[in-house]
Scaffold this active site. Structure first.
Site, PDB file in Angstrom:
ATOM      1  N   CYS A 192      66.203 -91.398  30.335  1.00  0.00           N
ATOM      2  CA  CYS A 192      66.177 -92.514  31.284  1.00  0.00           C
ATOM      3  C   CYS A 192      64.814 -93.199  31.321  1.00  0.00           C
ATOM      4  O   CYS A 192      63.786 -92.551  31.459  1.00  0.00           O
ATOM      5  CB  CYS A 192      66.540 -91.994  32.677  1.00  0.00           C
ATOM      6  SG  CYS A 192      66.484 -93.247  33.944  1.00  0.00           S
TER       7      CYS A 192
ATOM      8  N   CYS B  63      72.101 -98.910  35.894  1.00  0.00           N
ATOM      9  CA  CYS B  63      73.348 -98.218  36.240  1.00  0.00           C
ATOM     10  C   CYS B  63      73.618 -98.293  37.736  1.00  0.00           C
ATOM     11  O   CYS B  63      74.756 -98.443  38.176  1.00  0.00           O
ATOM     12  CB  CYS B  63      73.313 -96.772  35.751  1.00  0.00           C
ATOM     13  SG  CYS B  63      71.818 -95.876  36.215  1.00  0.00           S
TER      14      CYS B  63
ATOM     15  N   CYS C  79      73.388 -99.454  29.479  1.00  0.00           N
ATOM     16  CA  CYS C  79      72.197 -98.611  29.539  1.00  0.00           C
ATOM     17  C   CYS C  79      71.353 -98.844  28.285  1.00  0.00           C
ATOM     18  O   CYS C  79      71.835 -98.647  27.179  1.00  0.00           O
ATOM     19  CB  CYS C  79      72.560 -97.134  29.664  1.00  0.00           C
ATOM     20  SG  CYS C  79      71.086 -96.089  29.565  1.00  0.00           S
TER      21      CYS C  79
ATOM     22  N   ARG D 201      63.709-102.768  31.934  1.00  0.00           N
ATOM     23  CA  ARG D 201      63.602-102.677  33.385  1.00  0.00           C
ATOM     24  C   ARG D 201      64.473-103.768  33.993  1.00  0.00           C
ATOM     25  O   ARG D 201      64.488-104.895  33.512  1.00  0.00           O
ATOM     26  CB  ARG D 201      62.136-102.887  33.793  1.00  0.00           C
ATOM     27  CG  ARG D 201      61.849-102.814  35.291  1.00  0.00           C
ATOM     28  CD  ARG D 201      61.957-101.394  35.815  1.00  0.00           C
ATOM     29  NE  ARG D 201      61.480-101.250  37.191  1.00  0.00           N
ATOM     30  CZ  ARG D 201      62.293-101.312  38.261  1.00  0.00           C
ATOM     31  NH1 ARG D 201      63.587-101.517  38.110  1.00  0.00           N
ATOM     32  NH2 ARG D 201      61.804-101.153  39.467  1.00  0.00           N
TER      33      ARG D 201
ATOM     34  N   THR E 199      54.856-111.668  39.653  1.00  0.00           N
ATOM     35  CA  THR E 199      53.640-110.923  39.977  1.00  0.00           C
ATOM     36  C   THR E 199      52.847-111.601  41.097  1.00  0.00           C
ATOM     37  O   THR E 199      52.352-110.940  42.012  1.00  0.00           O
ATOM     38  CB  THR E 199      52.755-110.776  38.731  1.00  0.00           C
ATOM     39  OG1 THR E 199      53.539-110.143  37.706  1.00  0.00           O
ATOM     40  CG2 THR E 199      51.541-109.934  39.008  1.00  0.00           C
TER      41      THR E 199
ATOM     42  N   SER F 249      56.906-105.748  32.186  1.00  0.00           N
ATOM     43  CA  SER F 249      57.080-107.163  32.469  1.00  0.00           C
ATOM     44  C   SER F 249      56.680-107.888  31.200  1.00  0.00           C
ATOM     45  O   SER F 249      56.104-107.292  30.294  1.00  0.00           O
ATOM     46  CB  SER F 249      56.168-107.554  33.636  1.00  0.00           C
ATOM     47  OG  SER F 249      56.425-108.884  34.028  1.00  0.00           O
TER      48      SER F 249
ATOM     49  N   CYS G  23      65.173 -97.956  34.518  1.00  0.00           N
ATOM     50  CA  CYS G  23      65.375 -99.406  34.645  1.00  0.00           C
ATOM     51  C   CYS G  23      66.260 -99.737  35.830  1.00  0.00           C
ATOM     52  O   CYS G  23      66.247-100.856  36.313  1.00  0.00           O
ATOM     53  CB  CYS G  23      65.944 -99.982  33.348  1.00  0.00           C
ATOM     54  SG  CYS G  23      67.709 -99.699  33.090  1.00  0.00           S
TER      55      CYS G  23
END
Lengths: 561, 249
Positions: A530, A536, A502, A309, A345, A60, A533
């Site tokens: 990977c 895809c 990606c 992310r 958050t 974040s 995130c």
């Protein structure tokens, strides 16, 4: 290519009975765990986390609104210095190709102010929360993804199971094969974050989104830099919109100056409802750093970490029903991020706490596996609902009217909502993100500049700084349902957007095998890259790719990100 | 027979470390830590010996601040029977570690000390050898195979160009190489059970060992960044470059 179907393992699993199992040690899950223990210390609470340690997979900005911390652990302020840096300087810029225009803070709707907020590493906040949770007796098990929902004969959720370990790429057990475990719980809380895999199953199974708009997402990319001391302004927060994104693509940047070690977090968010399949969020981010108003900050600096992310952007209209028989969605598994404020958050923590309170009441009444019927109205009437409701039109306005119209109208709408009304009522989200892509033939390819290795980088050197690790010999955790569809449509019609969306170079379209009999291009999945995130799973134009958790402990290790 | 397995908490092998700007060492703030992989192999081997009936109990020991108890819990989760934490906030160097281990060995009387050949943080490759010398025991380093006989242990060592097998009288010290075994996973039920296994804490000071550092780090530097490659037009240019620039022909 897609992997062989996983063989159901014949071995029985060990099982443990608990009161509450929570999936995901993020702000939502940990707040729920802590609240449960505060309310009833004898509650048996287990938290599962797929990252190798708490905070390993959380990414974040982050500037957080401490309202959630205040409500959960008011004494956190005694440890403020170790948790974050108070915001002292808040800037909002519009970038053109060559210049920048700073918006006066006075025109900004009051809810956008960062006064009183905190610049943090959310990973560190989670590690701190985990410490507090464990001190209260919560059991937290990192390295164990929940891969299955358990059901009783009425279809109600009765817990989760962790994945098997030591399974080879072809699905066969290896010498190290270790069977997963069942955690049978009276209530199950899913706090997996944006696009959670079990949350997705629960939403589909119980039709939780029947009355919600399609979910909306953005892709956030982030780098941590150590800048030259003369450029470091601890406490400064800067957001931009505009260049390099065109007027039709939503998104923007953030730059947060942390207190110590001359660290600066820089990031870029691209709304995943973009239309041009040639767009590359990663390269837009790299290009953003070359803007004349941005570049000087990084001169003489060094990039030390990278991550990406997906985040939820649907807000009020897209939040599905949280409660299902046997549990509830919490945090961004339900999509509680406030888009214009770029903050989630506090809502994640509030939702976790609220769910905990409803679970406590149910447990106290001797109930199990039923639906927490009052949870949804309480969420919408409480602080989370209030926070999301007043910004509900910003994102739809941006989608409808593009950059300038959207931001102007969105700003007006937030002012109006501050005064208690909205001129727009509630605008709907019109389509899911995957359906926003246009065929490549209708779009113009984008020529991105080559990385220079100092300010801008390629994907592979970036992924290295995410400390990604996966056991190589395991089933591919990115399931392609239909290989032909990937060829004819994803590649043939949309020119292979996976290669560009990606952020971790997982997907590649390779030329046909030389001398092979198959003349078609080959879709390669470098699953070991990977960063979890989930883009895809969101953006594939045919919803042909499904993300499932790989072997426990795999994925990025974000450290202080 | 009991086996003692010393384990070290180190930067996780998946982490790309960065050197502190002042060159004083590697930046360990907020970095994932875990058990030294060679030590994990030692724990696995000890467990296999126990499971094969060659040993009764496996004890893991670690030296350092309270955080090393996490590493000890990992060893217990893999299957070790008990753990000993020698508590100190000082960064113990190989010689000090060997002396502390010697003191513990004298208390515990294991027949075998099985440990990683080196830790992946400082790559010293010294502690096992020093411990054997201090104890006056035989040592079998870089083990890729172990076989326990009657009062003896056969250690197959990975040496330059092949394998060497030595037979040692027990008690002895053996250090593990990469190919000795592939460690098992700690399963969730075993991690849960490990929370209840005995973990004893002893202050390093109680052993009366001098932990004063004897080594001084002069500087720490990251490896030089790789220079980018270039394209050559033809074979002749390639040969010329190999001869004149790379000087390999």
């Amino acid at each position: 290519m897609s992997d062989a179907p996983r063989r159901p393992s014949p071995e029985p699993r060990e099982a443990m009975e608990v009161d509450v199992v929570i999936v995901g040690a993020g702000p939502a899950g940990l707040a729920a765990a802590i609240r449960l223990k505060q309310l009833e210390p004898d509650t048996n609470v287990v938290v599962l986390e797929k990252g190798s340690e708490v905070g390993a997979h959380i990414l974040s900005g982050a500037v957080i609104d401490p309202a959630g911390l205040d409500a959960l652990l008011p004494d956190w302020r005694d440890e403020e210095a170790s948790l974050g840096t108070p915001v002292t300087d808040d800037r909002f810029l519009y970038l053109g190709p060559a210049g920048a225009l700073r918006l006066p803070n006075l025109v900004m709707p009051p809810l956008m102010s960062n006064h009183g907020n905190l610049i943090v590493s959310l990973g560190q906040v989670c590690r701190w929360l985990a410490g507090r949770a464990e001190a209260l007796g919560v059991e937290i098990y990192p390295g164990f993804p929940a891969t299955e929902l358990l059901h009783d004969d009425q279809g109600r959720v009765t817990g989760v199971a962790t994945g098997d370990m030591g399974v080879a790429r072809d699905g066969a057990p290896k010498a190290t094969f270790t069977r997963g475990m069942e955690l049978r719980a009276r209530y199950t809380l899913l706090g997996e974050g944006a696009r959670g895999s079990l949350a997705g199953q629960a939403i589909a199974l119980f039709n939780l989104d029947a009355e919600a708009d399609p979910p909306k997402f953005g892709l956030g990319l982030k780098e941590m830099w150590q800048v030259a001391p003369e450029h470091h302004r601890p406490g400064r927060v800067q957001h931009t919109f505009g260049w390099p994104l065109g007027a039709g693509t939503g998104g923007g940047s953030f730059i947060y100056h942390l207190a110590d070690d001359n660290r600066v977090a820089v990031g870029f968010v691209v709304h995943l409802d973009y239309a041009n399949p040639y767009l590359s969020p990663f390269e837009e981010f790299q290009r953003f750093k070359t803007h004349p108003a941005i570049r000087p900050l990084f001169e003489g600096g060094r990039r030390i970490a990278y991550g990406a992310r997906a985040l939820t952007e649907g807000g009020w209209q897209s939040v599905p029903k949280l409660a299902f028989p046997g549990g509830a969605l919490i945090g961004c598994a339900a999509g509680l991020l406030n888009v214009p404020r770029l903050k989630g958050t506090h809502n994640a923590m509030f939702s976790g706490m609220l769910a905990a309170e409803h679970v406590r009441d149910a447990l106290a009444a001797g109930r199990a596996h039923d639906e927490l019927a009052d949870l949804d109205p309480a969420l919408r009437a409480g602080p989370v609902g209030r926070d999301l409701r007043r910004v509900r039109n910003v994102k739809p306005l941006w989608s409808r009217y593009g950059l300038f119209g959207g931001i102007t109208l969105g700003g007006l709408d937030m002012w109006a909502n501050t005064l208690g009304f909205s001129p727009f009522g509630t605008l709907r989200h019109r389509c899911a993100d995957h359906a926003a892509l246009k065929p490549a033939a209708a779009c113009t390819p984008i020529a991105y500049p080559k990385p220079d290795g100092a300010l801008t980088f390629d994907r592979l050197s970036s992924v290295q700084l995410a400390n990604v690790h996966h056991e190589e010999d395991q089933p591919v955790h990115l399931h392609v349902a239909d290989d032909d569809l990937q060829r004819t449509s994803e590649h043939g019609v949309f020119a292979g957007p996976s290669v560009r969306y990606c952020p971790a170079a997982v997907y590649e379209w390779l030329p046909p095998d030389a001398g092979g009999s198959d003349p078609a291009p080959r879709f390669a999945i470098n699953a070991a890259n990977c960063v979890h995130c989930k883009t895809c799973d969101i953006k594939d134009p045919n919803r042909n790719i499904t993300w499932v958790p790989p072997e426990g402990g795999g994925g990025p290790n974000y450290g202080a990100m | 027979m009991n086996i003692l397995v010393p384990v070290k908490r180190v930067v996780d092998y998946t982490v790309k470390v960065s050197v502190k700007p002042d060159g004083s060492g590697v930046d360990l703030a907020h970095v994932k830590m875990s058990m030294n992989p060679f030590d994990e192999i030692a724990v696995e081997e000890a467990l296999r010996l126990r499971e094969a009936g060659k040993a009764e109990a496996v004890t893991v020991v670690s030296i350092g601040p309270p955080a090393v108890q996490e590493t000890l819990r990992s060893g217990l989760a893999l299957g070790a029977d008990r753990a000993v934490h020698i508590a100190t906030d000082a960064a113990a160097e190989p010689l000090a570690v060997a002396k502390l281990l010697k003191a513990l060995v004298e208390r515990e009387s294991p027949l075998l000390v099985l440990m990683g050949k080196q830790a992946i943080d400082d790559d010293s490759n010294q502690t096992g050898q020093m411990l054997a010398a201090l104890l006056g025991w035989g040592q079998g380093t870089f083990a890729s195979k172990l076989a326990i006989g009657d009062g003896t242990i056969e250690v197959t060592r990975e040496v330059d160009g092949g394998l060497q097998t030595v037979e040692l009288k027990l008690p002895a010290v053996a250090t593990t190489d990469l190919r000795l075994n592939e460690p098992r996973y700690a399963s969730l039920p075993n991690i849960m059970k490990a929370k209840r296994k005995p973990l004893e804490e002893i202050a390093a000071a109680d052993f009366g060992v001098d932990l004063t550092p004897r080594l001084k780090v002069v500087t720490t530097e990251p490896p030089p960044a790789r220079a980018g490659g270039g394209k050559v037009a033809d074979v002749a240019e390639l040969v010329a470059k190999l001869k004149d620039e790379a000087r390999v022909l």
